[in-house]
Every structure is written in structure tokens, then in C-alpha cells.
Design a protein around this motif. Structure first.
Motif, short mmCIF file in Angstrom:
data_model
loop_
_atom_site.label_atom_id
_atom_site.label_comp_id
_atom_site.label_asym_id
_atom_site.label_seq_id
_atom_site.Cartn_x
_atom_site.Cartn_y
_atom_site.Cartn_z
N ASN A 198 33.16 5.56 22.20
CA ASN A 198 33.36 5.89 23.62
C ASN A 198 34.71 6.56 23.86
OD1 ASN A 198 32.34 5.93 26.28
ND2 ASN A 198 33.59 4.17 26.85
N LEU A 199 35.06 7.48 22.96
CA LEU A 199 36.32 8.21 23.06
C LEU A 199 36.13 9.58 23.69
CD1 LEU A 199 37.85 7.29 19.58
CD2 LEU A 199 38.48 6.37 21.82
N ILE A 200 34.90 10.06 23.78
CA ILE A 200 34.60 11.33 24.44
C ILE A 200 33.43 11.12 25.39
CG2 ILE A 200 35.52 12.87 22.67
CD1 ILE A 200 32.74 13.09 21.47
N PRO A 201 33.36 11.88 26.49
CA PRO A 201 32.30 11.65 27.48
C PRO A 201 30.93 12.12 27.02
CG PRO A 201 33.67 13.49 28.13
CD PRO A 201 34.35 12.88 26.95
N SER A 202 30.86 13.02 26.04
CA SER A 202 29.57 13.53 25.59
C SER A 202 29.75 14.22 24.25
CB SER A 202 29.00 14.53 26.61
OG SER A 202 29.85 15.67 26.71
N LEU A 203 28.64 14.51 23.60
CA LEU A 203 28.65 15.29 22.36
C LEU A 203 28.73 16.76 22.72
CD1 LEU A 203 25.98 13.36 20.23
CD2 LEU A 203 28.45 13.42 19.86
N SER A 204 29.94 17.26 22.87
CA SER A 204 30.14 18.63 23.31
C SER A 204 31.57 19.05 22.96
CB SER A 204 29.92 18.78 24.82
OG SER A 204 30.81 17.94 25.54
N TRP A 205 31.81 20.35 22.98
CA TRP A 205 33.16 20.85 22.73
C TRP A 205 33.28 22.29 23.21
CZ3 TRP A 205 32.20 24.98 19.66
CH2 TRP A 205 31.17 24.90 18.72
N GLY A 206 34.52 22.71 23.40
CA GLY A 206 34.85 24.10 23.67
C GLY A 206 35.91 24.54 22.67
N TYR A 207 35.72 25.74 22.06
CA TYR A 207 36.60 26.14 20.95
C TYR A 207 36.94 27.61 21.03
CZ TYR A 207 38.07 27.42 16.23
OH TYR A 207 38.75 27.94 15.16
N HIS A 208 38.20 27.89 20.70
CA HIS A 208 38.69 29.25 20.53
C HIS A 208 39.68 29.23 19.37
CE1 HIS A 208 41.95 32.29 21.63
NE2 HIS A 208 40.94 32.99 21.14
N ALA A 209 39.61 30.21 18.47
CA ALA A 209 40.38 30.17 17.22
C ALA A 209 41.84 30.51 17.39
CB ALA A 209 39.75 31.13 16.21
N GLY A 210 42.23 31.08 18.56
CA GLY A 210 43.60 31.54 18.70
C GLY A 210 43.79 32.89 18.01
N ALA A 211 44.92 33.50 18.21
CA ALA A 211 45.20 34.82 17.62
C ALA A 211 46.70 34.94 17.38
CB ALA A 211 44.69 35.94 18.53
N CYS A 212 47.07 35.10 16.10
CA CYS A 212 48.49 35.18 15.78
C CYS A 212 49.10 36.50 16.24
CB CYS A 212 48.70 34.99 14.28
SG CYS A 212 48.00 36.31 13.27
#
Length: 586
Positions: A198-212
């Protein structure tokens, strides 16, 4: 009887409120999304990729990994990887690989044998038989003292090979990295354990790799939100929702409608069933498309290394021109018109080999690979520098957006709620109407106090008899008691107490507890819930025997009693100047 009816109704309402309050307090509040902070290191090919720090084992060993959208386990680089013959000359090998993990130095690591990667060839574009061990250990997110988010008994695959120069941690809860004949049961996964705890509200995520290559006004590191997404990182005006027609090992399939470099067409006809996989760096495209790239960018194919190199002069020209490459993506479904444009500058393709790649030498290279067949068509990590991805496994949709690089560090976190959740917030942080245990206890105590006051008032009205019962009184035609006046209290404020049957009831004193009770229904001789008092025992009052005849007046202290002018009429106290009170009808 009316008093009993109202008291009963109040009790029923009170118990209903308590029941609703306790039920609301029993609902466990939904956790907030985890904002996984990046390590602030650039690792991998020419220090190009933004990583995240995890602590593995006891005592904790810090490693820097990338999130894998197609994996679900932890893949750290094993400590012996930098002691192979080809790596002995690399003094910075441990640091360039995101640090190493030594299972023997962890007292909580549980070894479960050795495996050969890939466990299933369909899952990998580099099926070269790399060695790995499988085990289980505790992990903690981020650097020491930054968070207290720890997960017990997570599946760990320390590996030795060079094809994946930096390790990864899988954020896909639906893929089983250990789905092989040697494993007959599902093993604990990174996202699965987060949800179970119960550490996250759902099985989901948002991701971006970044850019150097984007470092103004500050470095644009990777962004990973577990249980939600960062709305400030995406262009919400357009997006592409994938249909989810992928298989177990290529879960994210889409179409490529066109690829252009400025005014040059690099893709003649659309491609379908192209996979998304950020665990590989390059684009894997058909040979004819790769030849178009060669001509447009002046690339040279090296068959030994199977890489496209860029010589120094061409590299300088491309950096100066910085041409854009535009991909028009689709969901890959027949007849669909959904499209998303992703534009990457040349800087996104400007990578350098890291020893022991390419004979331990450093070259400028272009992240492009020739796919052997359609099953290898892939868009790798490079595209995630300009694309934001949201995966919602609770409700199904996978959405892609052109990334936005914020000009300030303020995030706009949106929570993705689990199915049938009643305590999950919608933005910023999860919200809940649940009350704490302290709040519930305070409400219950207050309700008990009110309940006791109601019971006391009802009991007093119907069962308590006054101590002093004077003779019956007569009223004149005006409705006032003949010749009776109220006693004047010196310097005090009198309560408009009830005056019946010849005695006076003062105002109820306030409770020291700070609570103010409502006045209960009053009857004969009752004030605001107080007991009737005999003025003969009051300080400053009178003790006098009533006699028939003249109206003799005795004064003692500040109270005055006038005898009734009519025989048999009881004396009563009355404030001077007050309006004579009519007797209450019951």
C-alpha cells in the motif's frame, strides 16, 4: 410524552452520526504517488542517461539504474563485471556502470541459483547467453536518509555482461522476467510489492527519460512518478493512446506513419507492430530505412561493432546544423486516424561509445540498428528523451505525449486511482475524508457527554420532585399573582428563570469542561437543566412563615419577600421593574 419523543429522536440521530463517523474512519486512506527523485547522475553511453538510485541488501549497497518499461525485476550489475579481462583497464568502470552490487556482502540476500540470459529470447534483442544469478533481497528507494520506502524480498538478477552497460529496475507489473521452465511460480516483482505494501495508489506510472543536452535553466533529469504522472512534463493538447495489442514480451506496440529529417523522407511506407523498449538505446528499423538515415546524416556502418559511426568532421557539421527528425506515430490499428508527432533534435542522437564497446575506443555513433525481421522493430531509449509515457494498468490505457521541459521545478502531480477506490485523490496528493483515531475519539467523547446531558434532563423532568411545595396560588384577572414582587439581587444579573409555585430557580452555572450543552425541555421548577433550590437555604435569602393578614415585609441582605395580600396566596420573588410573568401552561 413529547419530551421523550424528541429525546429518542436525538439519540437515534446521534448514533447514526457516530456510525457514519466510525465507518469513515475505518477506510484506509489511499497513499500518495511516489515521486522518485533522479540520482542526478548521467550514466551509460558517454554519460548520456539519467538514472535512479536504489539501495540493495544489508548493509545497503547503492546502485544507479534506469527504469525498464518492459521488465519487472531488479537487474543490477554484479561486482565481478568490472574484473573481466576486457574491463581491467577501465578505472572508472564501476562508476560508469552506475556502481556494482556484491551479493556476498549482503546478509539478507538469498541465492536461488544461476540463470543464462535471456530466460526467454523473445524478450531480448541481445540473446548472447549472458550469465546472471537469481536471488531475493530487500531494497530501498533513493539514497540513504532520503526516503523510508523499503521493499522486502524483491527478485534480484545480478548480471555480468556488457550488452546492457547500466542496470535496470522493472516497472511493468504484468511481465514475468522469470517465466521459464525452471520457475513454476510467480516471483515478487518491484511494482507488485509496492502495491501490496500500500505504498502507491495504483499500478501505474508516468516516465520521461530526461535529456542531457537540455540544461537551461537547469539540468533536465529523468522523471518517474509511481502511482500517477507529472502533468507539467507533457503537452496535453495531443496524445496517442495505444490499444494494448502487444504480447507478453513486447507489451507496447504502435505504428510509425512517417519519419522525416527536415524536408527529407526517411520512411517510404508505414510500419506496424513496432515495440517500445527503453532498455535498449537504439532504433531498430528495416535495412531500407537505415540506408535513408545513412544518406541523410552521412553515417558509416561498422559491421564488426554493428554500429553506425559519425566521423569527426561530419559530427561537427551536424552539431552546428542540429537538424530535427520527426516521427509521426499511430496506434497501428487499421483505419485509425490517431496520430502523435514526436520531434527530436540531432543532439538526441549524438552518443559516444563506452569501453569495452567498439574495441575499447571512443567513437561518435548514431543509435540506429538494422532489424533482422519485423519482430525486432523497436523504438529505444533515444525517443524517450522527447516523449512522455503514462501507463495505467488499473484501467488499461497507455498514453504517449510530446514532452515539455518545464522552466521551473514545480511539479503538477496527478494521482491515478485504483479501481473501485473511494479514498483516492485526483490531483497533487491523494485526498480522503477519513478521520484520524484522535478525531474519532474526540467525537465519541463529545457525543457521550451530550448523551448524558440529555438523559439527565429527561430524568430530572419526569422523576425528580422539588424539595419545597408551597401552598397553591391564585391569580387575579390580569394574570399576575396578587401583591407578589420578585426579589431584587444587589449588583447581580438575574436569569430569567421559571417562577412557579413560589420558588425561584437561578441560571445554570457553566461547566468547567468548556462544552456548552443545549437547554433541555423544562417543566415545573426546572431551569436550564439545574436542580430547584429552596431559597430558605440560600445565602442572603429569607426564612419566613407566611401569615394571613397584612402584608408585613422583612428584608435581609439584598432579597425581599412580600407576603401575598390575599389570604392563602404564596409569596414569590420578583425583580423590581420586571414585567409580571404569566404562569406557564403545561
Amino acid at each position: 410524552m413529547k419530551s421523550f419523543f424528541f429525546a429518542g429522536s436525538a439519540l437515534v440521530l446521534l448514533f447514526q452520526c457516530l456510525l457514519v463517523t466510525i465507518q469513515a474512519g475505518d477506510d484506509s486512506p489511499s497513499p500518495q504517488p511516489i515521486i522518485f527523485q533522479p540520482s542526478r547522475y548521467w550514466d551509460g553511453d558517454g554519460d548520456h542517461w539519467s538514472t535512479f538510485a536504489l539501495q540493495i541488501g544489508t548493509p545497503p549497497q547503492v546502485v544507479r539504474l534506469i527504469p525498464s518499461i518492459t521488465g519487472n525485476s531488479i537487474f543490477p550489475v554484479e561486482n565481478l563485471a568490472c574484473y573481466e579481462p576486457a574491463d581491467l583497464e577501465l578505472s572508472d568502470c564501476p562508476d560508469s556502470r552506475g556502481l556494482l552490487f556484491n551479493p556476498k556482502n549482503s546478509s539478507t540476500y538469498k541465492d536461488d541459483g544461476e540463470v543464462v540470459l535471456p530466460i526467454r529470447p523473445e524478450h531480448w534483442l541481445y540473446p548472447n547467453g549472458e550469465q546472471a544469478v537469481i536471488g531475493f533481497d530487500n531494497i530501498t528507494l533513493d539514497y540513504p536518509h532520503y526516503t523510508n520506502i523499503s521493499l522486502p524480498n524483491v527478485t534480484i538478477f545480478p548480471y555480468l555482461g556488457d550488452d546492457f552497460w547500466i542496470g535496470s529496475f522493472g516497472i511493468n507489473p504484468t511481465i514475468n522476467d522469470t517465466d521459464a521452465d525452471d520457475f513454476n511460480v510467480a516471483l515478487p516483482t518491484f511494482m507488485g510489492v509496492l502495491r501490496q505494501q500500500n505504498l502507491i495508489p495504483s499500478l501505474s506510472w508516468g516516465y520521461h527519460a530526461g535529456a542531457c543536452y537540455r540544461n537551461f535553466p537547469f539540468p533536465q533529469y529523468a522523471s518517474l512518478i509511481l502511482g500517477g504522472y507529472d502533468k507539467s512534463r507533457m503537452n496535453i493538447s495531443t496524445n496517442l493512446t495505444l490499444s494494448g495489442q502487444g504480447d507478453e514480451y513486447r507489451p507496447f506496440l504502435l505504428g510509425i506513419e512517417s519519419i522525416t529529417m527536415e524536408d527529407k523522407v526517411l520512411l517510404e511506407s508505414p510500419l506496424t507492430d513496432v515495440g517500445l523498449d527503453n532498455q535498449v538505446t537504439s532504433f531498430w528499423l528495416p535495412s531500407p530505412v537505415c540506408q535513408k538515415f545513412e544518406e541523410a546524416f552521412g553515417l558509416t556502418w561498422n559491421a564488426t561493432s554493428e554500429m553506425y559511426f559519425v566521423n569527426d568532421s561530419q559530427h561537427a557539421t551536424l552539431l552546428q546544423q542540429n537538424p530535427n527528425v520527426t516521427f509521426i506515430l499511430s496506434d497501428g490499428l487499421p483505419g485509425s486516424t490517431a496520430r502523435l508527432k514526436i520531434t527530436l533534435p540531432y543532439q538526441a542522437f549524438d552518443l559516444q561509445t563506452t569501453p569495452p564497446m567498439a574495441d575499447n575506443k571512443t567513437y561518435n555513433y548514431f543509435p540506429l540498428k538494422q532489424a533482422a525481421n519485423e519482430s525486432q522493430y523497436t523504438l529505444g531509449m533515444t525517443v524517450f528523451q522527447e516523449m512522455y509515457m503514462v501507463a495505467d494498468y488499473e484501467h488499461g490505457p497507455i498514453s504517449l505525449f510530446q514532452v515539455l521541459y518545464p522552466t521551473n521545478r514545480t511539479a503538477d502531480i496527478v494521482t491515478i486511482c485504483a479501481k473501485n477506490s473511494t479514498t483516492c485523490g485526483s490531483s497533487g496528493s491523494s485526498s480522503s475524508n477519513a478521520l484520524s483515531a484522535g478525531a474519532i475519539a474526540g467525537i465519541v467523547i463529545g457525543a457521550i457527554v451530550v448523551l448524558l446531558l440529555i438523559i439527565s434532563a429527561v430524568w430530572y423532568k419526569w422523576f425528580r420532585k422539588p424539595k419545597y411545595m408551597p401552598a397553591s396560588s391564585n391569580r387575579d384577572s390580569s394574570g399576575t399573582f396578587g401583591g407578589t414582587e420578585k426579589a431584587e439581587l444587589d449588583g447581580s444579573v438575574s436569569s430569567p428563570g421559571n417562577e412557579l409555585d413560589g420558588f425561584y430557580v437561578p441560571q445554570k452555572p457553566e461547566l468547567d469542561s468548556g462544552y456548552e450543552s443545549r437547554s433541555a425541555p423544562t417543566g415545573n421548577g426546572s431551569g436550564s437543566g439545574s436542580h430547584p433550590r429552596d431559597l430558605r437555604s440560600q445565602p442572603g435569602g429569607v426564612d419566613e412563615t407566611h401569615e394571613a393578614g397584612g402584608a408585613e415585609v422583612q428584608e435581609m441582605g439584598t432579597a425581599t419577600l412580600r407576603r401575598s395580600e390575599l389570604p392563602g396566596d404564596a409569596g414569590r420573588y420578583e425583580l423590581y421593574g420586571s414585567t409580571p410573568m404569566r404562569s406557564r401552561e403545561i
